[in-house]
Design a protein around this motif. Structure first.
Motif, mmCIF file in Angstrom:
data_model
loop_
_atom_site.group_PDB
_atom_site.id
_atom_site.type_symbol
_atom_site.label_atom_id
_atom_site.label_comp_id
_atom_site.label_asym_id
_atom_site.label_seq_id
_atom_site.Cartn_x
_atom_site.Cartn_y
_atom_site.Cartn_z
ATOM 1 N N ILE A 73 32.072 58.157 90.455
ATOM 2 C CA ILE A 73 31.463 58.287 91.771
ATOM 3 C C ILE A 73 31.451 56.917 92.439
ATOM 4 C CG2 ILE A 73 29.420 59.001 93.065
ATOM 5 C CD1 ILE A 73 28.674 60.731 90.627
ATOM 6 N N HIS A 74 32.202 56.806 93.533
ATOM 7 C CA HIS A 74 32.278 55.560 94.286
ATOM 8 C C HIS A 74 31.212 55.578 95.375
ATOM 9 C CE1 HIS A 74 34.688 53.123 97.510
ATOM 10 N NE2 HIS A 74 33.711 52.419 96.991
ATOM 11 N N VAL A 75 30.291 54.618 95.346
ATOM 12 C CA VAL A 75 29.272 54.504 96.381
ATOM 13 C C VAL A 75 29.834 53.637 97.503
ATOM 14 C CG1 VAL A 75 26.920 53.815 96.950
ATOM 15 C CG2 VAL A 75 27.436 54.716 94.677
ATOM 16 N N MET A 76 29.996 54.223 98.681
ATOM 17 C CA MET A 76 30.658 53.503 99.773
ATOM 18 C C MET A 76 29.759 52.486 100.460
ATOM 19 S SD MET A 76 33.047 56.466 101.510
ATOM 20 C CE MET A 76 31.665 57.578 101.824
ATOM 21 N N THR A 77 28.441 52.754 100.523
ATOM 22 C CA THR A 77 27.547 51.741 101.085
ATOM 23 C C THR A 77 27.551 50.531 100.165
ATOM 24 O OG1 THR A 77 26.105 53.328 102.191
ATOM 25 C CG2 THR A 77 25.150 51.191 101.656
ATOM 26 N N PRO A 78 27.773 49.342 100.689
ATOM 27 C CA PRO A 78 27.865 48.164 99.819
ATOM 28 C C PRO A 78 26.589 47.900 99.038
ATOM 29 C CG PRO A 78 28.730 47.684 102.007
ATOM 30 C CD PRO A 78 28.057 49.020 102.094
ATOM 31 N N TRP A 79 26.770 47.337 97.847
ATOM 32 C CA TRP A 79 25.631 46.968 96.997
ATOM 33 C C TRP A 79 24.818 45.893 97.696
ATOM 34 C CZ3 TRP A 79 23.444 42.695 94.808
ATOM 35 C CH2 TRP A 79 22.515 42.913 93.781
ATOM 36 N N ARG A 80 23.488 46.069 97.646
ATOM 37 C CA ARG A 80 22.552 45.069 98.134
ATOM 38 C C ARG A 80 21.407 44.962 97.122
ATOM 39 N NH1 ARG A 80 26.246 44.145 101.005
ATOM 40 N NH2 ARG A 80 26.344 44.184 103.287
ATOM 41 N N PRO A 81 20.780 43.804 97.009
ATOM 42 C CA PRO A 81 19.717 43.647 96.009
ATOM 43 C C PRO A 81 18.528 44.561 96.238
ATOM 44 C CG PRO A 81 19.871 41.722 97.465
ATOM 45 C CD PRO A 81 21.085 42.547 97.715
ATOM 46 N N PHE A 82 18.277 44.984 97.484
ATOM 47 C CA PHE A 82 17.083 45.795 97.750
ATOM 48 C C PHE A 82 17.281 47.273 97.438
ATOM 49 C CE2 PHE A 82 19.098 44.304 101.730
ATOM 50 C CZ PHE A 82 19.739 45.473 102.143
ATOM 51 N N TRP A 83 18.511 47.735 97.153
ATOM 52 C CA TRP A 83 18.670 49.157 96.803
ATOM 53 C C TRP A 83 17.934 49.486 95.504
ATOM 54 C CZ3 TRP A 83 19.507 50.471 101.199
ATOM 55 C CH2 TRP A 83 20.639 50.220 101.970
ATOM 56 N N ALA A 84 17.818 48.512 94.620
ATOM 57 C CA ALA A 84 17.159 48.774 93.337
ATOM 58 C C ALA A 84 15.700 49.177 93.510
ATOM 59 C CB ALA A 84 17.249 47.535 92.444
ATOM 60 N N ASP A 85 15.097 48.866 94.658
ATOM 61 C CA ASP A 85 13.706 49.245 94.919
ATOM 62 C C ASP A 85 13.573 50.729 95.242
ATOM 63 O OD1 ASP A 85 12.987 46.595 94.586
ATOM 64 O OD2 ASP A 85 13.138 46.146 96.735
ATOM 65 N N THR A 86 14.674 51.389 95.567
ATOM 66 C CA THR A 86 14.607 52.787 96.005
ATOM 67 C C THR A 86 15.372 53.748 95.096
ATOM 68 O OG1 THR A 86 16.535 52.465 97.449
ATOM 69 C CG2 THR A 86 14.362 52.110 98.420
ATOM 70 N N VAL A 87 16.139 53.216 94.135
ATOM 71 C CA VAL A 87 16.959 54.054 93.252
ATOM 72 C C VAL A 87 16.667 53.693 91.802
ATOM 73 C CG1 VAL A 87 19.316 54.742 92.659
ATOM 74 C CG2 VAL A 87 18.769 54.071 95.008
ATOM 75 N N ARG A 88 16.523 54.698 90.963
ATOM 76 C CA ARG A 88 16.272 54.446 89.550
ATOM 77 C C ARG A 88 17.424 53.661 88.937
ATOM 78 N NH1 ARG A 88 15.232 60.301 87.378
ATOM 79 N NH2 ARG A 88 16.249 59.352 85.587
ATOM 80 N N THR A 89 17.097 52.635 88.144
ATOM 81 C CA THR A 89 18.109 51.728 87.603
ATOM 82 C C THR A 89 19.141 52.459 86.767
ATOM 83 O OG1 THR A 89 16.510 49.921 87.583
ATOM 84 C CG2 THR A 89 18.464 49.667 86.193
ATOM 85 N N GLU A 90 18.687 53.402 85.926
ATOM 86 C CA GLU A 90 19.644 54.092 85.052
ATOM 87 C C GLU A 90 20.632 54.944 85.846
ATOM 88 O OE1 GLU A 90 15.743 56.551 84.817
ATOM 89 O OE2 GLU A 90 16.371 54.478 85.111
ATOM 90 N N ARG A 91 20.205 55.400 87.024
ATOM 91 C CA ARG A 91 21.109 56.165 87.879
ATOM 92 C C ARG A 91 22.051 55.217 88.631
ATOM 93 N NH1 ARG A 91 17.551 59.132 91.385
ATOM 94 N NH2 ARG A 91 17.256 60.531 89.619
ATOM 95 N N MET A 92 21.492 54.136 89.128
ATOM 96 C CA MET A 92 22.283 53.187 89.913
ATOM 97 C C MET A 92 23.404 52.573 89.075
ATOM 98 S SD MET A 92 20.761 50.101 92.208
ATOM 99 C CE MET A 92 21.763 49.212 93.406
ATOM 100 N N TYR A 93 23.099 52.295 87.799
ATOM 101 C CA TYR A 93 24.087 51.640 86.951
ATOM 102 C C TYR A 93 24.631 52.575 85.874
ATOM 103 C CZ TYR A 93 22.547 47.481 89.366
ATOM 104 O OH TYR A 93 22.248 46.563 90.342
ATOM 105 N N ASP A 94 24.679 53.850 86.211
ATOM 106 C CA ASP A 94 25.359 54.809 85.336
ATOM 107 C C ASP A 94 26.813 54.353 85.156
ATOM 108 O OD1 ASP A 94 27.112 57.352 84.936
ATOM 109 O OD2 ASP A 94 25.079 58.053 84.496
#
Length: 354
Positions: A73-94
């Protein structure tokens, strides 16, 4: 309330298969409201198509797609440090998630937060001017990859008739940069808004790249004849000319019947994106609509007896009031009427997709 999307399942599936065959290496795009079908349904449908990769718009959309699609799954919105505040880490870095990097300054923190071997693509700043690394900064990206795993490059192109030249220019810049040798294996070059013919031409020009088109609208909505939308008539009232009705108590311009039909602002009915008018005719149409709006008149998307009918007043949250002039056949309570909606801004109560 029942605003329903009716799908000719056999016809839609045939279109999906045909489009997937037309675009070699297709990456289906699953984002927003799922083009009217919902992201969960599209994730399952992409799995059915047999593609190995899909693209989502945001990290938040992983919650619906990860459990229902078995590939990357390619996430098209670019990575930013503040996304981790809204998305569970295990999901974000699956391990199946591929991240987009569009700024050199994000690499330091991403290398710290992400597990070793986290896959990324680097996005170039096209004439869209939305996200992306300037081509002169590609060397800086290559020098700061560290333990991140670069798999390729990505660009997002405008809605132009000829995007091939810009896509080829970026492909050349990528191949000539220090990024290309940093890729393990053949670099992937993902692109948007190219025709199937342009994708094939680009792939022929750049045999050292695996060109993969990201396709959303042309895939999911490319055959509008495969589906239709209906609203349910839930009440009707005979009104006289000059009679005041509705929240705003506006006088009726003519006598007739007011229909209360399912479908309101919570569904996206009556909500419009800013105009993209570019021709004189389109601008004149916008001016005419603006004048009617100023007079309190707005054409609804609901069709009764073969014609779009006027709103009595702005749509309510879950229903709309439609004026059917005297002398026109009036549908009974419980009947469905056709609705012309923009699929990417509409939320349906039900999807009938056999």
């Amino acid at each position: 309330m029942t605003l329903t999307l009716h799908v000719d399942g056999e016809r839609w599936r045939a279109h999906l298969r045909g489009t997937a065959e037309l675009y070699d290496g297709i990456i289906p795009v699953i984002k927003g409201n799922g083009y009217g079908f919902g992201n969960r349904a599209l994730a399952r449908r992409a799995d059915w198509l047999g593609t190995d990769t899909v693209a989502v718009g945001t990290y938040a959309e992983l919650v619906d797609v990860l459990p229902r699609f078995g590939g990357d799954i390619h996430v098209m919105t670019p990575w930013r440090p503040f996304w981790a505040d809204t998305v569970r880490t295990e999901r974000m870095y699956d391990p199946r998630v591929v991240h987009t990097v569009s700024r050199v300054e994000d690499l330091d923190l991403l290398r710290t937060e992400a597990p070793e071997g986290t896959r990324i693509v680097v996005e170039g700043e096209t004439s869209m001017a939305r996200h992306g690394v300037d081509r002169h900064a590609l060397t800086s990206v290559a020098d700061n990859l560290g333990r991140l795993r670069l798999i390729g490059f990505s660009i997002h192109l405008p809605l132009s008739e000829d995007n091939l030249a810009e896509a080829d220019s970026w492909a050349a810049a990528f191949e000539a940069s220090k990024l290309a040798p940093a890729v393990s294996g053949t670099p992937v070059f993902t692109v948007s808004h190219l025709t199937d013919r342009e994708v094939r031409t680009l792939a022929e020009r750049r045999p050292g790249l695996v060109v993969r088109p990201r396709v959303g609208t042309a895939l999911w909505l490319g055959d509008r004849g495969a589906f239709r939308v209906t609203g349910l008539v839930i009440d009707s009232h005979v009104v006289e000319r000059g009679e005041r009705i509705g929240y705003r108590q506006r006088p009726m311009p003519v006598g007739g019947t007011v229909l209360i039909v399912s479908g309101g602002t919570s569904h996206g009915i009556g909500l419009e994106a800013p105009t993209s008018a570019s021709t004189m005719k389109q601008r004149a149409t916008s001016v005419a609509k603006g004048g009617l709006g100023a007079a309190g008149l707005a054409l609804s998307p609901f069709t009764v007896a073969g014609k779009q009918r006027w709103f009595v007043e702005p749509p309510h949250m879950q229903a709309s009031m439609i004026l059917v002039p005297a002398g026109v056949a009036v549908p009974a309570v419980g009947e469905e009427v056709e609705v012309d909606v923009r699929m990417t801004t509409t939320t349906f109560d039900a999807v009938d997709a056999p």
